[in-house]
Design a protein around this motif. Structure first.
Motif, PDB file in Angstrom:
ATOM      1  N   ASP A 319       0.831  -1.191   0.000  1.00  0.00           N
ATOM      2  CA  ASP A 319       0.000   0.000   0.000  1.00  0.00           C
ATOM      3  C   ASP A 319       0.872   1.249   0.000  1.00  0.00           C
ATOM      4  OD1 ASP A 319      -2.636   1.437   0.586  1.00  0.00           O
ATOM      5  OD2 ASP A 319      -1.379   2.054   2.281  1.00  0.00           O
ATOM      6  N   PRO A 320       0.716   2.169  -0.954  1.00  0.00           N
ATOM      7  CA  PRO A 320       1.600   3.334  -1.032  1.00  0.00           C
ATOM      8  C   PRO A 320       1.537   4.233   0.190  1.00  0.00           C
ATOM      9  CG  PRO A 320       0.397   3.032  -3.092  1.00  0.00           C
ATOM     10  CD  PRO A 320      -0.199   2.088  -2.103  1.00  0.00           C
ATOM     11  N   ALA A 321       0.355   4.401   0.774  1.00  0.00           N
ATOM     12  CA  ALA A 321       0.248   5.264   1.954  1.00  0.00           C
ATOM     13  C   ALA A 321       1.033   4.678   3.128  1.00  0.00           C
ATOM     14  CB  ALA A 321      -1.227   5.444   2.333  1.00  0.00           C
ATOM     15  N   TRP A 322       0.960   3.358   3.285  1.00  0.00           N
ATOM     16  CA  TRP A 322       1.710   2.709   4.360  1.00  0.00           C
ATOM     17  C   TRP A 322       3.213   2.821   4.128  1.00  0.00           C
ATOM     18  CZ3 TRP A 322       4.372  -2.235   4.075  1.00  0.00           C
ATOM     19  CH2 TRP A 322       4.856  -2.661   5.299  1.00  0.00           C
ATOM     20  N   LEU A 323       3.643   2.590   2.895  1.00  0.00           N
ATOM     21  CA  LEU A 323       5.066   2.731   2.583  1.00  0.00           C
ATOM     22  C   LEU A 323       5.537   4.159   2.818  1.00  0.00           C
ATOM     23  CD1 LEU A 323       5.541   0.637  -0.688  1.00  0.00           C
ATOM     24  CD2 LEU A 323       6.288   0.073   1.629  1.00  0.00           C
ATOM     25  N   GLY A 324       4.710   5.125   2.459  1.00  0.00           N
ATOM     26  CA  GLY A 324       5.081   6.523   2.681  1.00  0.00           C
ATOM     27  C   GLY A 324       5.278   6.824   4.144  1.00  0.00           C
ATOM     28  N   ARG A 325       4.457   6.238   4.985  1.00  0.00           N
ATOM     29  CA  ARG A 325       4.607   6.450   6.430  1.00  0.00           C
ATOM     30  C   ARG A 325       5.933   5.868   6.919  1.00  0.00           C
ATOM     31  NH1 ARG A 325      -0.526   5.312  10.136  1.00  0.00           N
ATOM     32  NH2 ARG A 325      -1.161   7.088   8.865  1.00  0.00           N
ATOM     33  N   LEU A 326       6.288   4.694   6.433  1.00  0.00           N
ATOM     34  CA  LEU A 326       7.566   4.101   6.830  1.00  0.00           C
ATOM     35  C   LEU A 326       8.740   4.965   6.372  1.00  0.00           C
ATOM     36  CD1 LEU A 326       7.144   0.266   6.194  1.00  0.00           C
ATOM     37  CD2 LEU A 326       6.661   1.580   8.258  1.00  0.00           C
ATOM     38  N   LYS A 327       8.649   5.488   5.176  1.00  0.00           N
ATOM     39  CA  LYS A 327       9.751   6.297   4.639  1.00  0.00           C
ATOM     40  C   LYS A 327       9.910   7.617   5.388  1.00  0.00           C
ATOM     41  CE  LYS A 327       9.160   4.368  -0.004  1.00  0.00           C
ATOM     42  NZ  LYS A 327       8.705   4.643  -1.399  1.00  0.00           N
ATOM     43  N   ARG A 328       8.837   8.065   6.045  1.00  0.00           N
ATOM     44  CA  ARG A 328       8.893   9.343   6.779  1.00  0.00           C
ATOM     45  C   ARG A 328       9.197   9.154   8.267  1.00  0.00           C
ATOM     46  NH1 ARG A 328       4.161  10.040   3.755  1.00  0.00           N
ATOM     47  NH2 ARG A 328       2.868   9.713   5.621  1.00  0.00           N
ATOM     48  N   LEU A 329       9.511   7.938   8.694  1.00  0.00           N
ATOM     49  CA  LEU A 329       9.790   7.738  10.116  1.00  0.00           C
ATOM     50  C   LEU A 329      10.886   8.696  10.573  1.00  0.00           C
ATOM     51  CD1 LEU A 329       9.828   3.839  10.400  1.00  0.00           C
ATOM     52  CD2 LEU A 329       8.185   5.396  11.460  1.00  0.00           C
ATOM     53  N   PRO A 330      10.640   9.487  11.621  1.00  0.00           N
ATOM     54  CA  PRO A 330      11.647  10.461  12.044  1.00  0.00           C
ATOM     55  C   PRO A 330      12.760   9.803  12.848  1.00  0.00           C
ATOM     56  CG  PRO A 330       9.693  10.643  13.422  1.00  0.00           C
ATOM     57  CD  PRO A 330       9.383   9.611  12.369  1.00  0.00           C
TER      58      PRO A 330
END
Length: 520
Positions: A319-330
């Protein structure tokens, strides 16, 4: 349920009862791949293997343990020693971490208690936690009464309505109330005594490897709850008697192998296929590593923040939204660990561990031979000392050589006798791979469950709706990730433990709710 032991109010969180499997495994027993051999990954692997799951652990480093791994090195004097990422405190309220270690060491003989946790401020103030009553709020009253950091005049100015919020911590409710507030703003609202803020800022906040200005007030409130206001376990802790591999991870890895698990170190996950991915239509999830495709029924992603970000670039069909969240992990700023093998001992009066505040970068000092057998053997043989220094939340792009020198100069201020010592050898670790919990970041945290059947996430960066932090969050998330997969396969899960999930005092909670209603 009540946990037998010191804190009668500790809570057991039972797993969902076994039910009809929602996802039957492809073979006679489920297969799982755990990506990451740190605390979270080892907890998940252990929990799965104990239920008969065929587990493969993939760890990119040559050693297990994640940020608590250790590796051999040879000093200039020929001594073979173990280097690591530095000192860690095993608090008594780390129930799930201690339960994990207890699988291989039932009596936790590998851990030794430290008698005190002294804190020294550069201005001369000194605090400690030994001898305090165990139960809140008496521990807080006793600390305030005996500590020079809590002058009566400033205590009289405390905003009791705001302070009551620290006695009404519930998870996840506290995040809804306070997550968008920076930690310093919470202490300002409380009118926390300025002379005591080093206890809140430079000890609690910086233990998250973060500048307090970049830490969520909710996270700070949860930390107060875990370590002091919500738990009767106190702020004293245990430490390993030996280097991490020998004390902790080698015995646990041996137990995993006895349970039939395969543990592969030096093996990095190269990619993940989710169920139903275009190239794997009709297949189960799979992980690629060392050119081999590991087909399985479930995957636990237990990598650190940089590793998970990188892996998110190599997940197929997700899921692109889920992947985007992982990529933005601070991620937290860099931290430096400096370990010095000195040719003479530090003063015998020095504690095994000292927290520091008010210094430019020095956060704590450990004298390792006071508790670790390997360091004690070296010190006994040479007449020297093994001293470790930590500097959290350094500036991004900092000059490592300059930070090493600055850290050593601060050691000489704290322990003046070390200025005369020669350095037999030294090792340094400058890293930037810890999670950050900034104001407003809770909603973006990765959850254990994902949009994809058979894929779960674990780690100290993961959202866990229990009052846990640091190593305990990692262990708890690992057990919860395993429970999620086990539930899908109709297998029994594991009970996890928590300090009380809300403030201990009903009257204080009621007052806090009343104060919030008036403010709103």
């Amino acid at each position: 349920m009540t946990r037998p032991g010191r804190d009668r109010r500790a809570e057991a969180v039972a797993p969902a009862p076994p039910r009809r499997a929602s996802r039957a495994p492809a073979g006679p027993r489920p297969r799982a791949v755990v990506v990451g051999g740190g605390i979270a990954g080892l907890a998940a692997a252990t929990a799965l293997a104990e239920r008969g799951v065929a587990v493969t652990v993939l760890e990119r480093e040559a050693q297990l343990g994640g940020r608590l791994r250790g590796w051999p090195t040879t000093l200039r004097d020929g001594s073979r020693v173990t280097m690591s990422r530095g000192f860690h405190a095993f608090f008594r309220q780390y129930y799930n971490l201690r339960a994990l270690l207890g699988r291989a060491d039932p009596g936790l003989a590998a851990l030794a208690p430290l008698a005190d946790y002294p804190l020294v401020h550069a201005g001369g103030a000194r605090d400690g936690f030994a001898g305090l009553p165990s139960a809140p709020p008496w521990n807080a009253f006793a600390l305030a009464a005996r500590s020079p950091s809590f002058p009566v005049r400033e205590l009289a100015r405390v905003n009791t309505a705001a302070a009551a919020q620290l006695l009404d911590v519930d998870v996840p409710g506290v995040y809804a109330r306070l997550d968008r507030v920076p930690a310093p703003d919470l202490l300002a609202a409380v009118r926390f005594p300025a002379s005591a803020r080093h206890l809140a800022f430079e000890v609690f906040s910086r233990s998250f490897f973060a500048d307090p200005r970049h830490l969520s007030a909710a996270e700070l409130a949860v930390m107060f709850h875990i370590y002091f206001l919500g738990s009767a376990e106190g702020l004293l802790f245990d430490v390993p008697r030996a280097p991490f591999p020998r004390a902790l991870w080698d015995p646990l890895a041996a137990r995993l192998r006895r349970l039939g698990a395969e543990v592969r170190t030096g093996t990095e996950a190269e990619g993940v296929e989710v169920e139903g991915a275009a190239s794997a239509a009709g297949r189960r999830p799979a992980v690629w590593a060392a050119g081999e495709r590991h087909a399985c029924d479930g995957v636990v992603l237990a990598a650190d923040v940089p590793g998970l970000r990188g892996l998110a670039e190599r997940v197929e069909g997700a899921d692109p939204a889920w992947l985007g969240r992982l990529k933005r992990l601070p991620g937290a700023p860099p931290f430096l660990v400096s370990r010095l093998w000195l040719d003479r001992p530090v003063a015998a009066s020095r504690p095994g561990f000292l927290g520091t505040a008010g210094y430019p970068t020095l956060d704590n000092v450990s004298v390792l031979e006071r508790f670790e057998d390997e360091a004690a053997a070296w010190a006994g043989r040479t007449g020297g000392s093994v001293v470790e220094l930590h500097a959290y939340a350094l500036p991004a792009g900092c000059d490592e050589a300059a930070e090493r020198a600055r850290l050593r100069a601060q050691l000489h201020r704290v322990y003046p006798e070390t200025a005369r010592a020669g350095v037999v050898d030294e090792r340094h670790e400058l890293r930037a791979d810890c999670p950050l919990f900034p104001p407003g970041g809770f909603a973006e945290r990765a959850a254990v469950r994902t949009p994809h059947p058979g894929i779960v996430v674990a780690g100290d960066h993961v959202r866990v709706d229990l009052p846990v932090a640091l190593m305990e969050r990692a262990a708890t998330s690992g057990f919860l990730a395993a429970n999620a997969l086990l539930a899908d396969w109709g297998l029994p899960g594991h009970t996890v433990w928590s300090v009380p999930r809300r403030g201990r005092l009903a009257l204080a909670r009621a007052f806090a709710r009343w104060a919030r209603s008036r403010a709103g």
